[in-house]
Design a protein around this motif. Structure first.
Motif, PDB file in Angstrom:
ATOM      1  N   GLU A   1      17.003  12.351  -9.045  1.00  0.00           N
ATOM      2  CA  GLU A   1      16.921  14.379  -8.992  1.00  0.00           C
ATOM      3  C   GLU A   1      17.773  15.481  -9.165  1.00  0.00           C
ATOM      4  OE1 GLU A   1      14.865  10.985  -5.919  1.00  0.00           O
ATOM      5  OE2 GLU A   1      17.011  11.414  -7.147  1.00  0.00           O
TER       6      GLU A   1
ATOM      7  N   TRP B   1       6.795  13.691  -4.802  1.00  0.00           N
ATOM      8  CA  TRP B   1       8.023  13.713  -4.160  1.00  0.00           C
ATOM      9  C   TRP B   1       7.936  13.152  -2.580  1.00  0.00           C
ATOM     10  CZ3 TRP B   1      12.641  15.664  -6.387  1.00  0.00           C
ATOM     11  CH2 TRP B   1      12.403  15.400  -6.887  1.00  0.00           C
TER      12      TRP B   1
ATOM     13  N   CYS C   1      12.547  11.176  -5.173  1.00  0.00           N
ATOM     14  CA  CYS C   1      10.856  11.399  -6.452  1.00  0.00           C
ATOM     15  C   CYS C   1      11.092  10.086  -6.553  1.00  0.00           C
ATOM     16  CB  CYS C   1      11.496  11.518  -8.003  1.00  0.00           C
ATOM     17  SG  CYS C   1      11.226  11.898  -9.479  1.00  0.00           S
TER      18      CYS C   1
END
Length: 119
Positions: A6, A36, A96
């Protein structure tokens, strides 16, 4: 297995915007749903948003609807989270994840990127 990194976190004032990105390695990126999640200090990790393998289906937590937008680019192996009208309660470490097509199982996670929203 896919690996995720990320980026895009930072410090922003309330009402501001940030765009998080997640870069995935591996040729199977397009076969995964992507999501997410976030975790604030002292709290459990919570779901924020998810997108299916094609980008045609998206799901959002109620507290981000209308403010956050998830998108993906399978040609670039990336998934993004556009965050607008940020609030202090959005402060958290954002992760993520890659998972199954029904969003039920998340099999790979990134290390996270910190988002801090000041009032």
């Amino acid at each position: 297995q896919v690996q995720l990194v990320e980026s895009g976190g930072g410090l922003v004032q309330a009402g501001g915007s940030l765009r998080l990105s997640c870069a995935a390695s591996g040729r199977t990126f397009s076969s995964y749903a992507m999501g997410w999640f976030r975790q604030a200090p002292g709290k459990e990790r919570e779901f924020v948003a998810a997108i299916d393998w094609s980008g045609s289906d998206t799901v959002y937590a109620s507290f981000v609807k209308g403010r956050f937008t998830i998108s993906r680019d399978n040609a670039k192996n990336t998934v993004n989270l556009q965050m607008n009208n940020l609030k202090p309660e959005d402060t958290a470490n954002y992760y993520c994840a890659a998972g199954s097509t029904n969003y039920a199982n998340w099999v790979a996670w990134g290390q996270g990127t910190q988002v801090t929203v000041s009032s």
